[in-house]
Motif scaffolding. Structure first.
Motif, PDB file in Angstrom:
ATOM      1  N   VAL A   1       7.021   5.424  12.725  1.00 30.21           N
ATOM      2  CA  VAL A   1       5.707   5.074  12.185  1.00 30.21           C
ATOM      3  C   VAL A   1       5.835   4.848  10.675  1.00 30.21           C
ATOM      4  N   PRO A   2       5.382   3.688  10.164  1.00 31.38           N
ATOM      5  CA  PRO A   2       5.570   3.382   8.741  1.00 31.38           C
ATOM      6  C   PRO A   2       4.461   3.943   7.865  1.00 31.38           C
ATOM      7  N   ILE A   3       4.152   5.229   8.047  1.00 35.96           N
ATOM      8  CA  ILE A   3       3.016   5.844   7.357  1.00 35.96           C
ATOM      9  C   ILE A   3       3.409   7.227   6.854  1.00 35.96           C
ATOM     10  N   LEU A   4       3.010   7.535   5.629  1.00 34.34           N
ATOM     11  CA  LEU A   4       3.198   8.856   5.040  1.00 34.34           C
ATOM     12  C   LEU A   4       1.834   9.425   4.671  1.00 34.34           C
ATOM     13  N   ASN A   5       1.460  10.552   5.260  1.00 37.73           N
ATOM     14  CA  ASN A   5       0.272  11.291   4.843  1.00 37.73           C
ATOM     15  C   ASN A   5       0.750  12.486   4.027  1.00 37.73           C
ATOM     16  N   LEU A   6       0.407  12.494   2.738  1.00 41.19           N
ATOM     17  CA  LEU A   6       1.033  13.409   1.782  1.00 41.19           C
ATOM     18  C   LEU A   6       0.100  14.541   1.359  1.00 41.19           C
ATOM     19  N   ASN A   7       0.717  15.633   0.862  1.00 34.76           N
ATOM     20  CA  ASN A   7      -0.087  16.679   0.239  1.00 34.76           C
ATOM     21  C   ASN A   7      -0.425  16.273  -1.202  1.00 34.76           C
ATOM     22  N   SER A   8      -1.274  17.038  -1.851  1.00 34.39           N
ATOM     23  CA  SER A   8      -1.784  16.656  -3.171  1.00 34.39           C
ATOM     24  C   SER A   8      -0.686  16.583  -4.223  1.00 34.39           C
ATOM     25  N   VAL A   9       0.264  17.507  -4.170  1.00 41.03           N
ATOM     26  CA  VAL A   9       1.324  17.550  -5.183  1.00 41.03           C
ATOM     27  C   VAL A   9       2.226  16.326  -5.070  1.00 41.03           C
TER      28      VAL A   9
ATOM     29  N   LEU B   1       3.510  10.260  -6.837  1.00 45.27           N
ATOM     30  CA  LEU B   1       3.524   8.822  -6.599  1.00 45.27           C
ATOM     31  C   LEU B   1       2.464   8.104  -7.434  1.00 45.27           C
ATOM     32  N   ILE B   2       1.291   8.705  -7.564  1.00 50.05           N
ATOM     33  CA  ILE B   2       0.239   8.084  -8.380  1.00 50.05           C
ATOM     34  C   ILE B   2       0.672   8.007  -9.838  1.00 50.05           C
ATOM     35  N   ASP B   3       1.347   9.046 -10.332  1.00 51.72           N
ATOM     36  CA  ASP B   3       1.863   9.009 -11.710  1.00 51.72           C
ATOM     37  C   ASP B   3       2.827   7.842 -11.882  1.00 51.72           C
ATOM     38  N   LEU B   4       3.680   7.620 -10.879  1.00 57.08           N
ATOM     39  CA  LEU B   4       4.613   6.486 -10.920  1.00 57.08           C
ATOM     40  C   LEU B   4       3.859   5.154 -10.902  1.00 57.08           C
ATOM     41  N   ILE B   5       2.835   5.067 -10.080  1.00 55.90           N
ATOM     42  CA  ILE B   5       2.049   3.835  -9.997  1.00 55.90           C
ATOM     43  C   ILE B   5       1.375   3.532 -11.326  1.00 55.90           C
ATOM     44  N   GLU B   6       0.891   4.538 -11.984  1.00 57.14           N
ATOM     45  CA  GLU B   6       0.247   4.322 -13.290  1.00 57.14           C
ATOM     46  C   GLU B   6       1.250   3.778 -14.305  1.00 57.14           C
ATOM     47  N   VAL B   7       2.473   4.304 -14.274  1.00 57.13           N
ATOM     48  CA  VAL B   7       3.518   3.793 -15.177  1.00 57.13           C
ATOM     49  C   VAL B   7       3.860   2.354 -14.816  1.00 57.13           C
ATOM     50  N   ILE B   8       3.983   2.081 -13.514  1.00 60.31           N
ATOM     51  CA  ILE B   8       4.284   0.722 -13.064  1.00 60.31           C
ATOM     52  C   ILE B   8       3.171  -0.240 -13.479  1.00 60.31           C
ATOM     53  N   SER B   9       1.916   0.174 -13.297  1.00 65.96           N
ATOM     54  CA  SER B   9       0.781  -0.680 -13.664  1.00 65.96           C
ATOM     55  C   SER B   9       0.770  -0.991 -15.159  1.00 65.96           C
ATOM     56  N   LYS B  10       1.057   0.009 -15.957  1.00 61.80           N
ATOM     57  CA  LYS B  10       1.081  -0.185 -17.415  1.00 61.80           C
ATOM     58  C   LYS B  10       2.159  -1.186 -17.800  1.00 61.80           C
ATOM     59  N   GLU B  11       3.338  -1.044 -17.209  1.00 59.78           N
ATOM     60  CA  GLU B  11       4.439  -1.966 -17.506  1.00 59.78           C
ATOM     61  C   GLU B  11       4.097  -3.371 -17.016  1.00 59.78           C
ATOM     62  N   TYR B  12       3.479  -3.453 -15.864  1.00 58.62           N
ATOM     63  CA  TYR B  12       3.123  -4.748 -15.268  1.00 58.62           C
ATOM     64  C   TYR B  12       2.156  -5.521 -16.171  1.00 58.62           C
ATOM     65  N   ARG B  13       1.190  -4.806 -16.766  1.00 62.15           N
ATOM     66  CA  ARG B  13       0.171  -5.475 -17.582  1.00 62.15           C
ATOM     67  C   ARG B  13       0.720  -6.058 -18.872  1.00 62.15           C
ATOM     68  N   LYS B  14       1.796  -5.531 -19.378  1.00 67.32           N
ATOM     69  CA  LYS B  14       2.329  -6.028 -20.651  1.00 67.32           C
ATOM     70  C   LYS B  14       3.574  -6.890 -20.434  1.00 67.32           C
ATOM     71  N   TRP B  15       3.609  -7.638 -19.368  1.00 68.63           N
ATOM     72  CA  TRP B  15       4.775  -8.401 -18.909  1.00 68.63           C
ATOM     73  C   TRP B  15       5.504  -9.103 -20.062  1.00 68.63           C
TER      74      TRP B  15
ATOM     75  N   LEU C   1      10.466   0.482  -9.028  1.00 67.94           N
ATOM     76  CA  LEU C   1      10.267   0.319  -7.593  1.00 67.94           C
ATOM     77  C   LEU C   1      11.329   1.082  -6.813  1.00 67.94           C
ATOM     78  N   GLN C   2      12.559   1.013  -7.279  1.00 68.48           N
ATOM     79  CA  GLN C   2      13.641   1.751  -6.619  1.00 68.48           C
ATOM     80  C   GLN C   2      13.340   3.251  -6.611  1.00 68.48           C
ATOM     81  N   ILE C   3      12.874   3.767  -7.742  1.00 71.80           N
ATOM     82  CA  ILE C   3      12.531   5.195  -7.826  1.00 71.80           C
ATOM     83  C   ILE C   3      11.398   5.520  -6.859  1.00 71.80           C
ATOM     84  N   PHE C   4      10.379   4.669  -6.825  1.00 72.33           N
ATOM     85  CA  PHE C   4       9.232   4.893  -5.941  1.00 72.33           C
ATOM     86  C   PHE C   4       9.683   4.947  -4.481  1.00 72.33           C
TER      87      PHE C   4
END
Length: 305
Positions: A131-139, A144-158, A170-173
């Motif tokens: 099953v290609p799904i991960l249901n995660l705990n809060s920690v 992952l959300i912290d990583l996404i925020e870093v990715i989003s910041k980098e993406y915006r200043k291309w 992406l590899q780290i994620f």
């Protein structure tokens, strides 16, 4: 021919990477509410569709349902869903939905060619037996959300360095997700078993070659194993024999052809390297309980509702 669907008001569509000014091979979107507001995203996701690229759906607030290859999954908060090229899916969101979409091409991931095969070692991509799904705990989800925020910041200043930076983020994620997947499914799917990686290798071979190669012996030879040893390892990890895994993949592709193309039963049989179409029909009915034609009619009625 392969992107048409019979008896449908609107045909199934296969999407390339979303087009924006510099045709970036990695893109990230934040989604709030029932629909994607970002104008650069090329399509609505609440109709059955598929991609030629990889997609990661990160659900912050779960609300709705996600259908992936004929299986319906509730969308839970703090979850991640993974889509591989060719998988047919649709997402039905509710008004309080909040999440992110990350999309990337295989070519983007393989900027360093050594990484390309790693995509086929990830348990949640290119693997119809899990099953290609991960249901995660809060920690874990916060990591992952912290990583996404870093990715989003980098993406915006291309700039000229962004592609390489995003490739590494992406590899780290994906590695973090693999870590969580192996831990969360350790008991259910034997992911910590030393034979798991061997079965992943088998799954990757099946994904590459299932249309042409149907025999366990051929896969065993490619892996330098005997058929009995390969069957033993696959059965231990998946609960199915190697032959059953191959057949499941063939039948999944047959279902996709039946619903999302106008190919005849005979043409589908030839596409899947069955030289005897009547044999293909018998196998399909044995696996699903209905003939290919009946399956097509039933599923078409379902999608028209």
């Amino acid at each position: 021919m392969f992107n048409r669907r019979i008896d449908m008001q609107e045909p199934i569509k296969t999407y390339e990477m979303p087009e924006i000014t510099n045709k970036r091979a990695f893109q990230i979107y934040e989604v709030q509410g029932k629909t994607i507001q970002n104008r650069t995203y090329p399509h609505e996701t609440d109709r059955p569709h598929r991609h030629k690229y990889y997609e990661i759906c990160v659900f912050v607030n779960g609300a709705g349902k996600h259908e992936i290859d004929f299986n319906a999954h509730p969308i839970h908060s703090q979850s991640v869903h993974f889509l591989s090229p060719g998988q047919v899916h649709k997402i039905s969101r509710e008004n309080d939905y909040h999440g992110y979409l990350m999309v990337f091409s295989r070519e983007f991931y393989a900027l360093d060619t050594k990484n390309e095969e790693f995509l086929f070692q990830l348990p949640y991509f290119n693997n119809p037996t899990l099953v290609p799904i991960l249901n995660l705990n809060s920690v874990d989800f916060k990591d992952l959300i912290d990583l996404i925020e870093v990715i989003s910041k980098e993406y915006r200043k291309w700039n000229s360095f962004t592609t390489a930076i995003l490739n590494n983020y992406l590899q780290i994620f994906l590695i973090k997700c693999k870590q969580y997947y192996l831990r969360y499914f350790a008991d259910k799917n034997n992911t910590l078993d030393p034979d798991f990686s061997l079965v992943q290798q088998f799954n990757a071979l099946v994904e590459h070659k299932f249309r042409q190669v149907h025999q366990v012996q051929d896969y065993a030879e490619m892996m330098k194993l005997t058929p009995s040893i390969l069957n033993k390892h696959v059965k231990k990890i998946t609960g199915m024999t190697a032959g059953e895994v191959i057949l499941e993949r063939l039948m999944l592709q047959a279902k996709r052809y039946l619903i999302y193309t106008d190919l005849s039963n005979k043409e589908i049989a030839y596409q899947l390297n069955y030289q005897d179409p009547s044999y293909f029909s018998r196998i399909f009915k044995k696996k699903t309980g209905v003939s290919p034609s009946t399956f097509r009619c039933l599923e078409n009625e379902k999608y028209q509702q």
